[in-house]
Design a protein around this motif. Structure first.
Motif, PDB file in Angstrom:
ATOM      1  N   UNK A 112      31.242  33.664  48.845  1.00 52.30           N
ATOM      2  CA  UNK A 112      32.278  34.692  48.872  1.00 52.30           C
ATOM      3  C   UNK A 112      33.297  34.358  47.791  1.00 52.30           C
ATOM      4  N   UNK A 113      33.484  35.261  46.852  1.00 51.05           N
ATOM      5  CA  UNK A 113      34.313  34.996  45.682  1.00 51.05           C
ATOM      6  C   UNK A 113      35.806  35.042  46.018  1.00 51.05           C
ATOM      7  N   UNK A 114      36.606  34.444  45.142  1.00 46.37           N
ATOM      8  CA  UNK A 114      38.059  34.487  45.297  1.00 46.37           C
ATOM      9  C   UNK A 114      38.570  35.917  45.245  1.00 46.37           C
ATOM     10  N   UNK A 115      37.945  36.743  44.400  1.00 47.56           N
ATOM     11  CA  UNK A 115      38.418  38.129  44.295  1.00 47.56           C
ATOM     12  C   UNK A 115      38.122  38.904  45.577  1.00 47.56           C
ATOM     13  N   UNK A 116      36.962  38.637  46.191  1.00 43.24           N
ATOM     14  CA  UNK A 116      36.647  39.303  47.464  1.00 43.24           C
ATOM     15  C   UNK A 116      37.572  38.828  48.576  1.00 43.24           C
ATOM     16  N   UNK A 117      37.823  37.528  48.609  1.00 42.23           N
ATOM     17  CA  UNK A 117      38.701  36.965  49.632  1.00 42.23           C
ATOM     18  C   UNK A 117      40.105  37.538  49.513  1.00 42.23           C
ATOM     19  N   UNK A 118      40.643  37.515  48.290  1.00 37.12           N
ATOM     20  CA  UNK A 118      41.997  38.024  48.082  1.00 37.12           C
ATOM     21  C   UNK A 118      42.074  39.513  48.404  1.00 37.12           C
ATOM     22  N   UNK A 119      41.079  40.263  47.958  1.00 37.32           N
ATOM     23  CA  UNK A 119      41.088  41.706  48.188  1.00 37.32           C
ATOM     24  C   UNK A 119      41.076  42.043  49.665  1.00 37.32           C
ATOM     25  N   UNK A 120      40.303  41.296  50.455  1.00 39.59           N
ATOM     26  CA  UNK A 120      40.222  41.588  51.886  1.00 39.59           C
ATOM     27  C   UNK A 120      41.545  41.332  52.586  1.00 39.59           C
ATOM     28  N   UNK A 121      42.284  40.330  52.135  1.00 38.04           N
ATOM     29  CA  UNK A 121      43.576  40.027  52.742  1.00 38.04           C
ATOM     30  C   UNK A 121      44.636  41.050  52.337  1.00 38.04           C
ATOM     31  N   UNK A 122      44.454  41.649  51.182  1.00 41.11           N
ATOM     32  CA  UNK A 122      45.412  42.654  50.702  1.00 41.11           C
ATOM     33  C   UNK A 122      45.123  44.040  51.252  1.00 41.11           C
ATOM     34  N   UNK A 123      43.866  44.329  51.543  1.00 41.02           N
ATOM     35  CA  UNK A 123      43.465  45.657  52.006  1.00 41.02           C
ATOM     36  C   UNK A 123      42.156  46.049  51.356  1.00 41.02           C
ATOM     37  N   UNK A 124      42.225  46.957  50.380  1.00 42.07           N
ATOM     38  CA  UNK A 124      41.022  47.374  49.654  1.00 42.07           C
ATOM     39  C   UNK A 124      41.384  47.793  48.227  1.00 42.07           C
ATOM     40  N   UNK A 125      41.885  46.867  47.428  1.00 46.12           N
ATOM     41  CA  UNK A 125      42.308  47.236  46.079  1.00 46.12           C
ATOM     42  C   UNK A 125      41.180  47.399  45.073  1.00 46.12           C
ATOM     43  N   UNK A 217      50.629  29.924  40.909  1.00 42.01           N
ATOM     44  CA  UNK A 217      49.947  28.735  40.398  1.00 42.01           C
ATOM     45  C   UNK A 217      48.435  28.933  40.385  1.00 42.01           C
ATOM     46  N   UNK A 218      47.696  27.856  40.141  1.00 42.85           N
ATOM     47  CA  UNK A 218      46.238  27.919  39.998  1.00 42.85           C
ATOM     48  C   UNK A 218      45.512  28.213  41.310  1.00 42.85           C
ATOM     49  N   UNK A 219      46.197  28.091  42.429  1.00 38.98           N
ATOM     50  CA  UNK A 219      45.581  28.373  43.718  1.00 38.98           C
ATOM     51  C   UNK A 219      45.768  29.830  44.121  1.00 38.98           C
ATOM     52  N   UNK A 220      46.222  30.634  43.168  1.00 40.90           N
ATOM     53  CA  UNK A 220      46.589  32.024  43.424  1.00 40.90           C
ATOM     54  C   UNK A 220      45.663  32.986  42.687  1.00 40.90           C
ATOM     55  N   UNK A 221      45.381  34.113  43.328  1.00 41.86           N
ATOM     56  CA  UNK A 221      44.682  35.221  42.687  1.00 41.86           C
ATOM     57  C   UNK A 221      45.625  36.415  42.654  1.00 41.86           C
ATOM     58  N   UNK A 222      45.746  37.032  41.493  1.00 35.27           N
ATOM     59  CA  UNK A 222      46.634  38.182  41.319  1.00 35.27           C
ATOM     60  C   UNK A 222      45.784  39.420  41.066  1.00 35.27           C
ATOM     61  N   UNK A 223      46.096  40.507  41.764  1.00 34.17           N
ATOM     62  CA  UNK A 223      45.385  41.774  41.550  1.00 34.17           C
ATOM     63  C   UNK A 223      46.392  42.841  41.153  1.00 34.17           C
ATOM     64  N   UNK A 224      46.256  43.315  39.913  1.00 38.02           N
ATOM     65  CA  UNK A 224      47.146  44.362  39.396  1.00 38.02           C
ATOM     66  C   UNK A 224      46.467  45.705  39.633  1.00 38.02           C
ATOM     67  N   UNK A 225      47.109  46.560  40.404  1.00 39.40           N
ATOM     68  CA  UNK A 225      46.540  47.859  40.712  1.00 39.40           C
ATOM     69  C   UNK A 225      46.603  48.821  39.532  1.00 39.40           C
TER      70      UNK A 225
END
Length: 250
Positions: A112-125, A217-225
């Motif tokens: 399960x990728x970091x982008x999938x993990x982050x996206x699921x916690x945010x909603x559905x970006x 920091x490096x433990x963070x994933x950022x998603x710009x809508x």
């Protein structure tokens, strides 16, 4: 007799999000090789295994060691967090195998990728098209990183930012955000997730104009809508576009 190399994506770090295939591969391995943080995610479940641990920037050394051990007939697991094929250890291992002309059997186990993990916690970006970029310029020239950031910013595509800010590249995220600010509305929704599905998890939804790079920091994933990304009930989502073609109220 040659051994085998498993290149394994172990997911975000939570045992609940490691796949059965990853567990099976780890259980069948004689030795597990990885960055110290990633090893800490699996050691408790596989305490009897032999581990070889190295620092973050030692991907090629880990790959070389895995090949050497497999050449001796051992079954070796090389692990990455998330998915090993997304900014992970898979390509460096294959590259090293190519250089050495290795005939060792290799199997890549997705995670399960970091982008999938982050996206699921945010909603559905990530419901519509999206792009992924790393802010690290350790292997990719900075001008290339920023050129790609500008292309993504212009295209109004949702953009996932990996490795947003490290000690060796503290200013790259700020440079990228300034580029996005040239082309996107300042109210563009941005999601920031740190330590997804592990201890210290934090989830924040903010605006492009309100990002504070120094808090990332490096433990963070950022998603710009993009222009179709919205917030509802503290969740971030991007429209599929159907509302423009069909009546969702019908």
């Amino acid at each position: 007799m040659y051994g085998k190399i498993y290149i394994i994506g172990i997911g975000p770090g939570s045992p609940d999000h490691m796949t059965p295939a990853a567990r099976k591969a780890l259980a069948s391995s004689d030795v597990i090789i990885g960055f110290s943080l990633y090893v800490s995610f699996v050691r408790e479940e596989f305490p009897e295994k032999k581990y070889e641990i190295s620092g973050m920037q030692n991907e090629l050394a880990r790959a070389r060691r895995a090949i050497d051990l497999a050449d001796q007939g051992m079954t070796v697991a090389v692990i990455s967090s998330g998915d090993a094929g997304i900014y992970g250890i898979a390509a460096p291992t294959l590259e090293m195998m190519q250089r050495k002309g290795s005939n060792v059997e290799v199997e890549i186990v997705p995670g399960i990728s970091a982008l999938s993990s982050a996206a699921s916690l945010l909603g559905s970006p990530l419901t519509n098209d999206f792009a992924v970029i790393s802010m690290s310029d350790l292997l990719t020239p900075l001008e290339v990183v920023m050129k790609r950031a500008e292309i993504f910013a212009k295209s109004d595509i949702v953009t996932v930012i990996y490795n947003p800010r490290g000690s060796r590249f503290p200013d790259n995220l700020r440079k990228a955000i300034d580029i996005f600010a040239k082309y996107r509305d300042p109210n563009t929704v941005v999601g920031i997730v740190r330590n997804a599905y592990r201890e210290g998890q934090s989830v924040k939804i903010t605006k492009l104009s309100e990002i504070v790079p120094e808090e990332i920091d490096m433990l963070t994933t950022v998603i710009v809508g993009n222009s179709e990304t919205f917030v509802y009930r503290d969740m971030m989502a991007t429209r599929r576009g159907y509302s423009k073609k069909y009546s969702i109220d019908a």
